[in-house]
Design a protein around this motif. Structure first.
Motif, short mmCIF file in Angstrom:
data_model
loop_
_atom_site.label_atom_id
_atom_site.label_comp_id
_atom_site.label_asym_id
_atom_site.label_seq_id
_atom_site.Cartn_x
_atom_site.Cartn_y
_atom_site.Cartn_z
N UNK A 31 2.10 -6.97 -1.69
CA UNK A 31 3.01 -6.24 -0.80
C UNK A 31 2.91 -4.75 -1.07
N UNK A 32 2.88 -4.37 -2.33
CA UNK A 32 2.78 -2.95 -2.70
C UNK A 32 1.46 -2.35 -2.23
N UNK A 33 0.37 -3.08 -2.40
CA UNK A 33 -0.93 -2.57 -1.93
C UNK A 33 -0.96 -2.43 -0.41
N UNK A 34 -0.38 -3.38 0.30
CA UNK A 34 -0.32 -3.28 1.76
C UNK A 34 0.49 -2.06 2.18
N UNK A 35 1.61 -1.83 1.53
CA UNK A 35 2.44 -0.67 1.87
C UNK A 35 1.68 0.64 1.62
N UNK A 36 0.99 0.70 0.52
CA UNK A 36 0.21 1.91 0.20
C UNK A 36 -0.91 2.13 1.22
N UNK A 37 -1.57 1.04 1.60
CA UNK A 37 -2.67 1.14 2.57
C UNK A 37 -2.15 1.60 3.93
N UNK A 38 -0.98 1.11 4.33
CA UNK A 38 -0.40 1.53 5.60
C UNK A 38 0.05 2.98 5.53
N UNK A 39 0.62 3.39 4.38
CA UNK A 39 1.01 4.79 4.20
C UNK A 39 -0.20 5.72 4.26
N UNK A 40 -1.31 5.28 3.67
CA UNK A 40 -2.52 6.10 3.66
C UNK A 40 -3.07 6.30 5.07
#
Length: 105
Positions: A31-40
């Motif tokens: 979940x954290x990696x997905x959020x970071x990828x979407x933020x990027x």
């Protein structure tokens, strides 16, 4: 002994039973990696984020927690293949198209 199933014989099914993989829920780190990828990718609006996840997972979801671990890995891999949105490297002054009177001095 006639009621026993034979160990070897013609009574075996002609097609093997399909393998059923257990559904593993998404992990917190995914979940954290997905959020970071979407933020990027500068996807800050929730509807844009949801649309991106739905497009890549192939099904509608209400939140990231509805994804399985396998779906999360698929989405992360797809996000990894597309580069994040370019962030401005300088200021609007640096990015101007024409010279100003200060440049001509």
């Amino acid at each position: 002994m006639s009621d026993d199933l034979p160990l070897f014989g013609d009574d075996e099914p002609s097609e093997p039973a399909p393998l059923v993989r257990p559904v593993t829920p998404i992990a917190d780190w995914q979940v954290e990696l997905l959020r970071r990828a979407l933020d990027a990718r500068n996807l800050t609006d929730m509807s844009d984020r949801r649309q991106q996840i739905e497009d890549l997972s192939g099904r509608p979801v209400a939140s990231l927690r509805e994804l399985t671990a396998d779906e999360a890995m698929t989405v992360l891999a797809a996000l990894g293949r597309t580069p994040p949105a370019a962030r401005p490297s300088g200021s609007s002054w640096d990015d101007r198209d024409e010279d100003t009177w200060i440049d001509r001095l």
